[in-house]
Design a protein around this motif. Structure first.
Motif, short mmCIF file in Angstrom:
data_model
loop_
_atom_site.label_atom_id
_atom_site.label_comp_id
_atom_site.label_asym_id
_atom_site.label_seq_id
_atom_site.Cartn_x
_atom_site.Cartn_y
_atom_site.Cartn_z
N THR B 358 0.83 -1.20 0.00
CA THR B 358 0.00 0.00 0.00
C THR B 358 0.86 1.25 0.00
OG1 THR B 358 -0.20 -0.51 2.32
CG2 THR B 358 -2.19 -0.67 1.01
N LYS B 363 -0.34 -2.22 -6.91
CA LYS B 363 -1.38 -3.24 -6.71
C LYS B 363 -1.13 -4.46 -7.55
CE LYS B 363 -5.42 -0.49 -5.72
NZ LYS B 363 -6.72 -0.07 -6.20
N THR B 365 -3.00 -6.56 -9.53
CA THR B 365 -4.35 -6.55 -10.09
C THR B 365 -4.83 -7.93 -10.49
OG1 THR B 365 -3.29 -5.99 -12.15
CG2 THR B 365 -4.33 -4.20 -10.94
N ASN B 368 -6.34 -9.61 -7.66
CA ASN B 368 -7.58 -8.92 -7.30
C ASN B 368 -8.75 -9.35 -8.18
OD1 ASN B 368 -9.15 -7.14 -5.90
ND2 ASN B 368 -8.69 -5.44 -7.28
N GLU B 451 -5.29 -7.10 -2.68
CA GLU B 451 -4.68 -6.58 -3.92
C GLU B 451 -3.22 -6.23 -3.72
OE1 GLU B 451 -7.95 -3.76 -4.89
OE2 GLU B 451 -6.84 -2.46 -3.52
N TYR B 452 -2.79 -6.24 -2.47
CA TYR B 452 -1.39 -5.89 -2.23
C TYR B 452 -0.55 -7.10 -1.87
CZ TYR B 452 -3.20 -1.19 -2.39
OH TYR B 452 -3.80 -0.02 -2.82
#
Lengths: 1203, 662
Positions: B358, B363, B365, B368, B451-452
Motif C-alpha cells: 500500500t 497493486k 491486479t 484482485n 490486492e497488495y
C-alpha cells in the motif's frame, strides 16, 4: 531576459548620446500679424532633422529672446491659425516676423502616393506585390454589434470560413483559411495585432486535437475592441505569411488599430444597445408524452412490466404526495432557461495631435447578459496610441492595450451545458418544489435523494419508498434541475491582458522616398496575460448526504467524483509574461527610378514564462466560496512553463517600372520544440507580379483599365506543431518499490522530429476598372503539407518503448480557388447609389498519405465496432479531414423475426392460411383455403379470404400481419432477415431465414428485432458491424462565400450582408440524442411516431431503454440517418444608417452624429433540421451539432456622436 | 563622416545583439522543470539504484500477463460464470478454450521489454557512474550488475517460454533515430545466451539484503541459482524433445566494463553433465543458498537454534493448517503456513517474490480480479483437473488442505458457492462443525481480496520440485528415492486429518514410501477424428508424479501451462514430422543438431490429455490440430507488434488467423 533588457537600454542610451554638442549664440525678436503682436507664439529652434533643440514663447509684447545652439539650424515660429514661419538662423540676431492667417490659403491636398503593401515588412506599393492578400475596412461594419472582430469577418473574406462556436457569451469562432493544413498543430489563422503576434501563450492552449476549438478556449480576440480597429488584412498565400514563419502556416489576419491624427482634439462617444434571442429549437415531449415514452421504453426490452412499476415519478400516484406534486407538471425546460439577452456598450475615444505628437486614447465598456439564464459578461478594454516625431529622422511610438474581462458563465462539469441539461430534463418535473400538501415551498425542486443499489447480491432496489428518487433515474438525478443549476452555481472567468509596446524608427540615410534610405526600426513588447477561473457548486443542488460517500449515489459512477460536487469550489489561476523584441534594417533605393530595390533584415526574439495553479475543494462550509478554507481537498496542482523562440528574416523586393516585380524572402525559425539539429529550419518564399496594364501595348485601355495583373507566389512555410519536451530523454519519479525510490526513463527522445512543411503555391489575377468602380481578384492555390507531425506511433517494443510520442508522417493537401468582387458607388441616380460586393471560394481537402500505423491509431483499433450515441473520428487516405463514416440507415423493421411468415412456426402463429384461387365447375374463379403451406406460399397474396355464403363470394377479410404476406402484397416488408448480394434470403438447412445480427462475431452480439433500425448490410454477411461502415460525406463545405449590398440615399444608407455555405454535411448529434429513446432523457416530439407494434410503418424505431434495464439496443448507431446537408444562406444583418448634417449641428458644437439600427441574423434559409446549420467542423473531427446554444438573433441600436 | 559613424555604430550594435543573444542552440534549449533529462542523469550510484528499483517495479506490473501466459491456458482453471457478458470474460474464455487471439492485449509483451530496457540502461551506465561516483564501490556495482543481468534474463526467459521466438536485444535505444525493428531470434539460441548471462554472475549477487523484504523482493544468489535450475530444466526438455545431444554454442560474455568476450563452448546435453543433472545441481545450490540465507537471517535476529535445523530444504516447520488445532476445542483453526506464504508474504520459504504494498501504491491486479470468490471473480479451479492430479483418489483429495474438494466456498455466512476457487493470496478462513476430535471443515470463507499481496516467482517447494523433475527426467535409477522423498516432504505438510473422520493414507505421511501413479497417461486417447488414433508417449511414472505434485502445490502461481509446455516439448516425438519452414534455416536437415521440428503427435496428445479435463472433450477436440504443431503451445504475438515490425516479425503460424486480421 535581464541581459536582453540591459543590452537594449544600453544601446538606446548610446543612440541618444550620439548628437554632438555645439556652440551657443543669442537672438531676440518680435512676432506679429497684420494687426497686432502675437502673444504666446511658439519659437522653436530645429536642427537639420527637424528635431527641436531649444524653445521659447513670445511675451505680452510679442517679444522673445533665446540662445541658439547652432547657426545652421532653422527657426520655426508658429501659432494656432497662422502659417508657420521657417527660416535659417544664420548670423541674424534681431528678428521681425509677420505671420499670415492660414484660413486664406487652405487648399485641398492631393495625395498621389500609392497604397503600400501591408505585408512584407517593406514599404512597397501594393500594386508591386505578388502575394494574395485581402483588405477589410472596418468602416464597412460600423455601428454593428460584434463581440469580436472575427464575427465581423464572416462571409467577407474569400477563402476564410468562419463558424461561431456557439451563441454563448465570449464563445469565439472557428476560423479556417484555405482549409486545414495540419492535424496536430494550430489550425486557426494567426492573429497579428499592430505587427505583433497576438495570441495567448502556448501553454494555455490545449494541444490535443479533440478540444482545440471548443468554447472553453480563450477567445483571444475578445480583448480587442472592434471600435479600435482601423483595418484588417488577411494574408492568404505562403509568400505573404512567410514573414510570420511557422506560426503563419494557417494564414494570418493582421489587425491594425487606429492611431492619432493631426488636428484638434476630437471626442467621439458611442452607445449601442443590442437585444438577443435564440432561434426556435427542437420540439420536445411534454410531461404526458414523456411518461408514456418512459413506460414503453422500460416495458419493451423484456416485454414485462418489471421496472417501470417502481418508478413512481411516472405514475401520477397521489399516494406518494412528495413525488406526485413534483412530477405532475408540463415543464418546458428549454423555455425556462432561455432569456432575452441584453447588451449595452459604451465607448469613448479621444484623438488629436500636432506636428510632433499625435495620440488616440479609447475606452470601451460592455455589459451583457446571455440568452441563457445566469450568463453575464463585463468587458473593459482600453487602447492608447502615442506617436512622437522627435525629428524627421527619429520617431517614437507606443501602444498600450489593456483588456479586462469577466465572464459569468453557467457552471459546467463533465461538459454538460445548461441547454443540454434543459433538453434532457424530465418535462413532468417541477421547477419549484412542492411539499407533500401540494404547497410551493419557495425552493427550486431538486430530485429527492437517490435510492441505493443493494450492495449484496446483484439485485437493485426497484421499489421506491416514496422518499427517494428511483435508482433507475440516476442519470436524471445527475442532470438535476437546470434552472436551479443555472441560478445557484456559477463559473466566473476573469481575464486580464496588458500589452505595452514601444518602438523607435530611425532613418539613417535619406528621409525622402526619392533618396537612398536605410531605416532602422526597433520594437519591444511585453505581454502580461492572466486568467482566473472560479467555480462554485452549492449544496442546495444536491439532496444526497452531506458526507461524501455517505450516499450510494457516490458509487454509481466512481470514476467521476465530480458528480459528488457539494459546495464544490474550484480555483484556477494562470499567469504568463512574454517579452519580445524585434530589430529591422530596411533599405530602399529611390522610388522615382525605373529600377527600385528594397531589402529587409530582421531579427526577433521571444521569451516568456508562465505559471498556473489549481485547487479543488469540496464540502466547503455553506456560504463560503473561497478555496482557501479547510475542507476536503480533492485536487491541487501547479506548474510552471517557459518558452523561447527566435527568428531571422530576410526579404528583398525588386521592381522595374512597377511593371515587373519580384519578391523573395528567407526566414530562419528557431524553436525550443525540437531536438538538437532540428531546432532551426529555413523557409524560403518568392513572389512575382506582372502589371500588364502598365505595358505600352496596353495604352489603348488606359481610360478604363486601372489595373490588370498576374501574380504568382511560392513558399514553403513551417508548422511547429510540437509542444512538450519529448525531444529530451526524460527521467521521471515513479513512486517506490519496497520503499526504495524509483526513477524511470520516460520516453525515447525525438531527435529526428522535424518541422511540418507546407508548400504553398498561389496564382492570382487582379482587375480594376473605371477608376476603382469595379475591383476583382481571383486566386488559385495548391497547398501541400508534408511531414505532418502525428502522435503515438507504435514501434517494436523491443526498443524498450512501445510508442514514439510524435513522428513525421503524412501528407495533406488543400487545393482551391477564390474570387472576390467589389464595386464603388454605382448606379448613381440622383441621391441614390449602391455598392455591391461578393466572394466565393472552394477548397478541396485531401489526406494524401499517412503512415498506416498512425492512421490506425487515429482511427481506433481493429476491435472497434459502431456504438450507440457515438461516432468515430476517422481519417482515410484520399478523403478530406472531417469526413463522416457510418452505416446506411434504411428505416425501421416493420416486422420482428417471429412475424417473418417464412418459417413454419411463424406461419402457424401469425397466419399462413391464405386462400388459394381455383376455378370451379362454372368456370368462375373462386377461393378456397389453402390445403398446405406450400400452396399458401405459392398462391397467397397476404390476405385472408373469407367465403361469404350469402353473396357466394370470397372476400378479403384481413391483412395477414407477417413480412412474407406484406411482401406478397407488394408492401414494405422489412424484417430482420439476412440477404445475400443478389437479394436472396440467407437460409439455414431447414430453409428458415437467418436473422440479422449486430456483431455476430462478438460476445455482445444481438439479434435485431421488429421496430429496430435497419442498417444496410454492405458486405452481406448477415451482421451489422464495422465492415458495414461507409463514407457518408464531408463536413467541409464544397463552396462558401458571402455577398453584400449597400444602398445609399442621401444621408440614409442600408447595409446588408449575406453569407452561405454549400455542400457541407452535419452530423446532427442533438437529433440522435433526442430520437434515440435509449435512456431517460427527454425525447423530441418526433418520437411519438415511433414503432409500436408489428406492421407499423415508420422511420422512428421503438423505445428501448438501455440505461436501467441492462438491455442493449443498437438503434442509434452512427448512420446517415443523422447526417444532414448543412447548406444555408444567411442574412447576417440588415442595417439602416442615418448621418446627420454636420453643418446644422455646428451650433451644438457637434462635429459628427450618426444613428443606425440593425437586425442581425434575421433569416437563415436552410433545410437543416437542427437549430442552426452553423456548426464548426472541429479540426480533425467532423462537424457535430451537439445542441450548444445556437448563434443568436439580435437587433442593435447605435448612436455615435463626435465633438 | 559622422553619418557613416552612425551607421557603423548601429550596425555594430545590431550585430552584437544578433550574435550575443542568439548565438547558439543553448538559447533554444529549455529542459522541463518537472523531469530530469538524460544530460543531467547518471551522475551517481543513486541514479543507478533508482532505475534498478524501477526495473523491479516494472516487472511487478507485468506479472499479470505472465500469469496469463504461464498458467491461464492450462487445465487448472475454468470460467466462473460462463454467461456473464464482460469483455474481459470473453477474453479469458477464449484463452481457456485454446483460442487466444492476437488482438488481445494480454499478449502485448511491451511491458516486459520495458523491464528489460531498464536493466539494459543500468548495465550500460554502471561503468561510467563507477568512474564518476567515488563512493560507489566496485563490489556494489558487481552486485547490481548481477541483479540486473539476472532480472533481464528472467524476463527474456518468460518471453521465450510464452512466445518461443522473440526479439532479443541488449541494446539501449535512446531516441527515435535509433529505433530499430528487431527480428525474432531462435528460442534455443536465446536460452543459451540467457544461461551464459546468468552463469556469468552466479554467486556474484548478494546472499541476502539487510531487510527481509529486499532479500525476497530482489535478486539474491539463491534466486539466480533457482533461475538457472529452471533454465537448465527447460533446455534439457527442449533438447530431449528435439533430439539434440551435443551442440556448440558461441557465447558472448559481457565483461564488467561492458566489453564483450566471445567464447565457443561445447555442450553435451546428456549424461552426468547433461542439462537435467546441471539443473538438479543448480536447484540444490539454490536450496543450500536459501538455507544459508534463512540461517543468517535468524542469526542476525539472534533467534537461530538447533531446532530450526529440522527445516527440510528450508520448508517452514509448520503444516499448512496448523497441527496445534488437533484436539483443541475452541480455537479457530489457522491456515498458518498458507497465511505466512501467501498473505503476509516474504515467508521463510520464499526465494524471489515481487513486492506489492500500500505504501508504494503498487497493486497486484491479477490477484484482485481472478482469485478468491466475489461476484466478479472470473476463474474457478477445474475440479476434474485436480482429481486427475490426485490420481482420482478421493481420499487423497479430502486430506489435501490445498484443495478441500467437497467443501463449499462461502463469500459470507449466507451465500454459498459450490466448487472451489483459487484462494491463494485471499486470506481465507475455515469454519468447522462438530466437536473436537470429530470435526469436519464446514466451509472455507473467502477473505477480503488482497490486492497488495506479493507475487511469488520462486519458492522453496518450486525449486525442490524442479530438482525432483530434473532427477526424474535424468532416468538415473539411484536418484529415484530422492525424488520420492522430495514429493513426500511437500505433500506431507499439506495433509490434515480433520476433514473427515477417516485417517489419511499412510503412504502420504510416511516419507520413505514411494507414491504416485500415472497410469492413465499410457493409455490410448482418441481425438475427435475416429481414424486418427494416436498413442500417448510413455511418460515415466516418477515424472508424472512430480508434475502432478507441481500442479497441486503451485496452483495459481503461474506455473502450470509452462509445465505442460515443457512436458509436451520433452515428449514431442520430433522425428515424425516434416520440417517447420519458419524455424529451420536453409541447409539444416533433419537429424542435424540445429534441426528443430514441429514435434507433432506426442505434443498434441499431452496437451489434449490435460486440457480435456478443463475445457471438455468437445472443444478440446478442435484444439487437437492446433497442438499438433509446436507453435500452438506458444502465445500469438500481439497484432500491433506484428504490424509495427513492417513484416520483420512474423505471426505465430498457428494463430495467424486472427479475427481481426483479414
Amino acid at each position: 531576459m535581464n541581459k536582453t533588457i540591459k543590452l537594449i537600454m544600453l544601446w538606446v542610451i548610446a543612440l541618444m548620446a550620439l548628437p554632438a554638442s555645439a556652440q551657443h549664440h543669442r537672438i531676440a525678436g518680435t512676432v506679429s500679424d497684420d494687426f497686432d503682436v502675437i502673444i504666446g507664439a511658439n519659437v522653436v529652434e530645429l536642427d537639420k532633422n527637424n528635431r527641436p533643440v531649444s524653445h521659447t514663447v513670445t511675451d505680452m509684447n510679442g517679444n522673445f529672446t533665446m540662445n541658439v545652439k547652432d547657426p545652421n539650424n532653422t527657426l520655426k515660429i508658429s501659432y494656432v491659425g497662422y502659417n508657420p514661419h521657417i527660416e535659417k538662423v544664420g548670423t541674424k540676431t534681431t528678428w521681425k516676423i509677420k505671420l499670415s492667417d492660414n484660413t486664406k490659403v487652405l487648399k485641398p491636398a492631393e495625395i498621389t502616393a500609392k497604397r503600400p503593401a501591408p505585408t512584407t515588412g517593406l514599404e512597397i506599393p501594393a500594386t508591386e506585390y505578388g502575394g494574395a492578400v485581402q483588405k477589410f475596412d472596418m468602416q464597412n461594419v460600423e455601428g454593428l454589434a460584434f463581440e469580436s472582430v472575427d464575427q465581423a469577418l464572416q462571409g467577407q473574406i474569400a477563402g476564410l470560413d468562419i463558424v461561431p462556436n456557439s451563441g454563448n457569451l465570449g464563445a469565439g469562432t472557428t476560423m479556417r483559411l484555405r482549409g486545414i493544413t495540419t492535424i496536430n498543430g494550430n489550425k486557426q489563422p494567426l492573429i497579428v495585432l499592430n505587427d505583433h503576434i497576438f495570441e495567448i501563450p502556448d501553454e494555455y492552449k490545449n494541444e490535443s486535437f479533440e478540444n482545440y476549438d471548443n468554447e472553453e478556449q480563450f477567445s483571444t480576440l475578445l480583448s480587442v475592441n472592434p471600435e479600435d480597429i482601423e483595418s484588417i488584412v488577411v494574408l492568404k498565400d505562403g509568400a505573404s505569411t512567410a514573414k510570420w514563419g511557422m506560426k503563419g502556416a494557417a494564414g494570418v489576419i493582421e489587425i491594425k488599430t487606429k492611431r492619432g491624427k493631426k488636428g484638434p482634439t476630437r471626442v467621439n462617444f458611442r452607445y449601442n444597445f443590442t437585444g438577443t434571442w435564440q432561434p426556435q429549437g427542437y420540439n420536445m415531449l411534454d410531461g404526458d408524452g414523456y411518461t408514456m415514452y418512459m413506460k414503453e421504453s422500460y416495458y419493451n426490452p423484456q416485454q414485462q412490466p418489471t421496472i417501470e412499476k417502481g418508478l413512481f415519478e411516472l405514475d401520477y400516484d397521489r399516494s406518494h404526495p412528495n413525488i406526485y406534486y413534483n412530477y405532475n407538471k408540463n415543464t418546458d425546460w428549454v423555455k425556462e432557461v432561455k432569456q432575452f439577452g441584453q447588451e449595452h456598450r459604451f465607448s469613448v475615444n479621444l484623438n488629436g495631435g500636432g506636428e510632433k505628437a499625435t495620440f488616440r486614447i479609447s475606452a470601451n465598456y460592455d455589459k451583457s447578459t446571455g440568452m441563457v439564464i445566469g450568463q453575464k459578461m463585463d468587458r473593459f478594454t482600453s487602447n492608447t496610441a502615442l506617436d512622437y516625431m522627435v525629428s524627421d529622422r527619429i520617431k517614437f511610438s507606443s501602444t498600450i492595450d489593456l483588456g479586462f474581462y469577466t465572464n459569468h458563465k453557467n457552471y459546467e462539469s463533465s461538459g454538460d451545458r445548461i441547454m443540454d441539461r434543459a433538453y434532457k430534463a424530465m418535462p413532468n418535473m417541477s421547477v419549484w418544489e412542492y411539499d407533500s400538501n401540494g404547497n410551493l415551498t419557495g425552493n427550486y425542486f431538486n430530485m429527492l435523494p437517490l435510492a441505493a443499489e443493494y450492495s449484496t447480491g446483484s439485485i437493485r432496489r426497484l421499489d421506491n419508498d416514496g422518499y427517494h428518487t428511483s435508482y433507475y433515474l440516476r442519470d436524471m438525478f445527475r442532470n438535476g434541475n437546470p434552472v436551479a443549476r443555472a441560478m445557484l452555481a456559477w463559473w466566473k472567468m476573469k481575464e486580464y491582458n496588458l500589452k505595452p509596446q514601444f518602438s523607435i524608427e530611425y532613418k539613417l540615410l535619406g528621409k525622402e522616398s526619392n533618396q537612398f534610405r536605410l531605416d532602422y526600426v526597433g520594437d519591444v513588447e511585453l505581454q502580461v496575460f492572466n486568467t482566473s477561473n472560479d467555480k462554485y457548486c452549492p449544496s442546495e443542488l444536491k439532496t444526497m448526504d452531506w458526507v461524501w460517500g455517505g450516499d450510494n449515489a457516490a458509487y454509481y459512477e466512481p470514476d467521476n467524483p465530480m458528480h459528488n460536487e457539494r459546495n464544490y469550489v474550484t480555483n484556477e489561476e494562470d499567469k504568463s509574461l512574454q517579452f519580445s523584441t524585434r530589430h529591422d534594417l530596411r533599405f530602399y533605393t529611390p522610388t522615382n527610378k525605373d529600377h527600385t530595390f528594397a531589402a529587409l533584415a530582421r531579427f526577433e526574439l521571444i521569451t516568456g514564462s508562465g505559471s498556473d495553479q489549481k485547487t479543488n475543494l469540496w464540502n466547503v462550509p455553506d456560504g463560503i466560496t473561497d478555496p482557501t478554507v479547510i475542507a476536503l481537498l480533492r485536487d491541487v496542482s501547479s506548474g510552471t512553463s517557459e518558452w523561447r523562440s527566435q527568428h531571422f528574416y530576410f526579404n528583398t523586393h525588386y521592381s522595374y517600372k512597377s511593371k515587373y516585380n519580384v519578391d523573395a524572402s528567407l526566414r530562419i525559425d528557431g524553436s525550443t520544440g525540437f531536438g538538437s539539429g532540428h531546432k532551426y529550419a529555413v523557409f524560403p518564399s518568392a513572389a512575382a507580379r506582372w502589371n500588364i496594364n502598365e505595358e505600352k501595348f496596353m495604352n489603348w485601355s488606359k481610360k478604363w483599365l486601372d489595373l490588370l495583373s498576374v501574380r504568382a507566389s511560392w513558399a514553403i512555410v513551417g508548422n511547429g506543431g510540437n509542444s512538450g519536451s519529448d525531444q529530451y530523454n526524460k527521467y521521471k519519479n515513479n513512486g517506490y518499490y519496497n520503499g526504495h525510490q524509483v526513477i524511470i526513463p520516460e520516453n525515447l527522445s525525438l531527435t529526428d522530429l522535424r518541422w511540418e512543411k507546407v508548400q504553398k503555391i498561389d496564382v492570382g489575377f487582379n482587375l480594376e476598372l473605371f477608376k476603382g468602380m469595379i475591383n476583382a481578384d481571383l486566386d488559385i492555390y495548391d497547398n501541400k503539407t508534408t511531414d505532418l507531425i502525428m502522435k503515438d506511433l507504435r514501434i517494436s517494443s523491443a526498443n524498450g518503448f512501445s510508442t514514439l510520442s510524435k513522428v513525421n508522417g503524412g501528407t495533406l493537401r488543400n487545393k482551391g480557388w477564390e474570387i472576390n468582387v467589389s464595386t464603388g458607388k454605382i448606379c448613381k441616380i440622383g441621391k441614390f447609389s449602391m455598392k455591391l460586393r461578393g466572394n466565393l471560394s472552394q477548397n478541396f481537402n485531401e489526406v494524401e498519405e499517412m503512415n498506416p500505423l498512425i492512421l490506425e491509431n487515429l482511427n481506433g483499433k481493429d476491435t472497434y465496432q459502431p456504438g450507440n450515441l457515438s461516432w468515430n473520428k476517422r481519417v482515410q487516405i484520399g478523403n478530406a479531414l472531417g469526413s463522416f463514416y457510418g452505416l446506411h440507415y434504411l428505416g425501421v423493421y416493420k416486422y420482428d423475426y417471429e412475424h417473418n411468415g417464412y418459417t413454419t412456426k411463424s406461419m402457424n402463429d401469425y397466419g399462413y392460411a391464405e386462400s388459394v384461387p381455383y376455378v370451379d365447375v362454372d368456370g368462375k374463379t373462386k377461393y378456397r383455403n389453402a390445403n398446405s403451406v406450400e400452396e399458401a406460399r405459392a398462391y397467397g397474396d397476404g390476405w385472408h379470404y373469407k367465403y361469404n355464403a350469402s353473396s357466394d363470394e370470397w372476400k378479403k377479410d384481413y391483412k395477414i400481419n407477417t413480412a412474407a404476406a406484406a411482401a406478397r402484397r407488394g408492401e414494405n416488408s422489412t424484417c430482420p432477415i439476412a440477404f445475400d448480394a443478389d437479394g436472396n434470403m440467407l437460409t439455414n438447412a431447414k430453409g428458415e431465414p437467418l436473422p440479422m445480427y449486430y456483431c455476430y462475431n462478438e460476445s455482445y452480439r444481438k439479434k435485431f428485432s421488429g421496430g429496430d433500425a435497419i442498417y444496410e448490410d454492405i458486405n452481406h454477411d448477415g451482421q451489422i458491424d464495422r465492415y458495414d461502415m461507409v463514407y457518408l460525406g464531408s463536413s467541409n463545405p464544397k463552396c462558401n462565400g458571402g455577398f453584400g449590398i449597400t444602398l445609399y440615399y442621401g444621408k440614409f444608407s442600408v447595409n446588408t450582408s449575406f453569407n452561405f455555405r454549400i455542400g457541407n454535411m452535419i452530423f446532427n448529434k442533438a437529433r440522435m440524442d433526442y430520437e434515440s429513446m435509449y435512456n431517460n432523457n427527454n425525447q423530441s416530439y418526433a418520437t411519438t411516431w415511433r414503432w409500436r407494434k408489428n406492421g407499423d410503418e415508420t422511420v422512428i424505431p421503438r423505445a428501448l431503454n438501455n440505461y436501467g434495464t441492462g438491455y442493449k439496443s443498437y438503434n442509434s448507431l452512427m448512420s446517415d440517418r443523422y447526417i444532414e446537408k448543412g447548406n444555408y444562406l444567411r442574412m447576417q444583418y440588415i442595417q439602416l444608417n442615418y448621418d446627420f448634417d454636420v453643418k446644422k449641428l455646428k451650433k451644438y458644437r457637434i462635429k459628427n452624429l450618426k444613428v443606425s439600427a440593425s437586425i442581425n441574423n434575421p433569416f437563415v434559409w436552410s433545410r437543416y433540421t437542427g437549430v442552426d446549420p452553423d456548426i464548426s467542423a472541429g479540426s480533425f473531427e467532423c462537424a457535430v451539432d451537439e445542441s450548444k446554444t445556437p448563434p443568436k438573433k439580435s437587433f442593435t441600436c447605435n448612436l455615435m456622436i463626435g465633438f | 563622416m559622422k553619418k557613416i559613424n552612425y551607421i557603423y555604430k548601429s550596425a555594430c550594435l545590431f550585430g552584437l545583439l544578433a550574435v550575443g543573444l542568439a548565438s547558439c542552440e543553448d538559447y533554444l534549449t529549455i529542459y522541463p522543470t518537472d523531469r530530469v533529462v538524460e544530460e543531467n542523469y547518471w551522475e551517481d550510484a543513486n541514479d543507478l539504484r533508482a532505475v534498478q528499483y524501477g526495473a523491479y517495479k516494472q516487472m511487478a506490473s507485468t506479472v499479470g500477463k505472465m500469469f496469463i501466459w504461464g498458467d491461464l491456458r492450462s487445465d487448472s482453471y475454468t470460467l466462473n460464470n460462463p454467461d456473464e457478458a464482460q469483455s474481459s470474460h470473453n477474453t479469458y474464455s477464449n484463452i481457456l478454450n485454446g483460442m487466444p487471439d492476437s488482438s488481445m492485449n494480454e499478449f502485448d509483451w511491451g511491458g516486459v521489454y520495458t523491464t528489460i530496457n531498464y536493466c539494459n540502461k543500468v548495465l550500460q551506465h554502471g561503468p561510467e557512474v563507477l568512474k564518476k561516483d567515488k563512493q560507489f564501490t566496485t563490489t556494489e556495482w558487481l552486485y547490481m550488475r548481477a541483479e540486473m543481468k539476472t532480472l533481464r534474463a528472467l524476463n527474456y526467459f518468460y518471453l521465450i517460454r510464452a512466445f518461443k521466438d522473440v526479439p532479443y536485444s541488449k541494446k539501449v535505444i535512446n531516441s527515435d533515430q535509433e529505433v530499430e525493428t528487431f527480428p525474432l531470434s531462435n528460442q534455443l539460441d536465446i536460452l543459451d545466451s540467457l544461461i551464459i548471462d546468468c552463469e556469468d554472475v552466479a554467486g556474484q549477487a548478494r546472499n541476502r539484503f539487510a531487510s527481509n523484504g529486499d532479500t525476497k523482493g530482489m535478486i539474491t544468489n539463491a534466486a539466480i541459482y533457482s533461475i538457472l535450475a529452471d533454465m537448465y530444466l527447460w533446455r534439457g526438455s527442449l533438447h530431449q524433445g528435439r533430439g539434440i545431444k551435443k551442440d556448440t554454442v558461441i557465447a558472448y560474455r559481457e565483461n564488467t566494463d561492458n566489453t564483450i568476450t566471445v567464447d565457443t563452448v561445447e555442450h553435451t546435453y546428456e549424461g552426468d553433465n547433461g542439462d537435467y543433472m546441471i539443473a538438479a545441481q543448480w536447484a540444490q545450490k539454490a536450496l543450500d543458498a536459501h538455507h544459508q540465507q534463512v540461517q543468517d537471517y535468524y542469526t542476525s535476529l539472534g533467534a537461530w537454534s538447533s531446532t530450526n535445523e529440522i527445516l527440510t530444504y528450508g520448508l517452514d516447520n509448520v503444516d499448512l493448517i496448523k497441527n496445534d488445532f488437533k484436539g483443541a476445542s475452541s480455537s479457530t483453526p489457522k491456515l498458518e503456513a498458507q497465511a505466512a506464504i501467501f498473505n503476509s508474504g516474504n515467508s521463510i520459504e520464499s526465494i524471489l517474490e515481487i513486492q506489492y504494498s500500500t505504501t508504494d501504491g503498487l497493486k497486484n491486479t491479477i490477484v484482485n480480479s481472478l482469485y478468491g470468490y466475489r461476484n466478479s471473480t472470473q476463474l474457478k479451479v477445474a475440479e476434474d483437473a485436480m482429481k486427475n492430479a490426485h490420481n482420482n483418489d478421493e481420499k487423497n483429495q479430502k486430506y489435501d488442505s490445498r484443495l478441500w474438494i467437497g467443501c463449499q466456498t462461502y463469500i459470507n455466512d449466507t451465500q454459498a458457492k459450490s466448487g472451489y476457487f483459487c484462494l491463494k493470496y485471499q486470506r481465507p478462513t475455515l469454519e468447522f462443525e462438530g466437536n473436537s476430535g470429530s470435526r469436519k471443515i464446514k466451509y472455507v470463507k473467502t477473505g477480503a481480496s488482497d490486492e497488495y499481496s506479493n507475487w511469488i516467482i520462486y519458492r522453496t517447494t518450486d525449486v525442490m520440485l524442479m530438482k525432483a523433475e530434473a532427477l526424474a527426467c535424468s532416468k538415473k535409477k539411484d536418484k529415484e528415492d530422492e525424488v520420492t522423498m522430495i514429493v513426500n516432504a511437500i505433500n506431507r505438510r499439506s495433509y490434515c486429518d480433520f476433514n473427515t473422520e477417516e485417517k489419511p493414507d499412510e503412504d502420504f505421511t510416511n516419507k520413505n514410501k514411494k507414491t504416485g501413479n500415472f497410469s492413465v497417461l499410457t493409455s490410448d486417447i482418441v481425438p475427435n477424428s475416429k481414424n486418427n488414433k494416436i498413442s500417448l508417449p510413455t511418460i515415466p511414472k516418477l515424472v508424472a508424479t512430480v508434475m502432478n505434485q507441481r500442479q497441486i502445490e503451485l496452483l495459481g502461481e503461474g506455473k502450470r501451462w509452462f509445465d505442460l509446455v515443457r512436458m509436451a516439448e520433452r515428449y514431442s516425438n520430433n522425428d515424425k514430422d516434416p520440417a517447420d519452414e519458419r524455424e529451420n534455416p536453409e541447409g539444416v536437415a533433419k537429424g542435424d543438431p540445429g534441426y528443430v521440428g514441429n514435434g507433432q503427435t506426442g505434443m498434441a496428445a499431452v496437451v489434449y490429455y490435460f486440457m480435456k479435463n478443463s475445457v471438455g472433450e468437445q472443444s478440446c477436440g478442435t484444439l487437437y490440430n492446433r497442438f499438433k504443431n509446436r507453435w500452438g503451445l506458444y502465445c500469438p504475438i500481439y497484432y500491433e507488434e506484428v504490424k509495427a515490425s513492417n513484416g520483420v516479425i512474423l505471426q505465430n503460424p498457428v494463430w495467424n488467423k486472427s479475427r481481426y486480421e483479414q
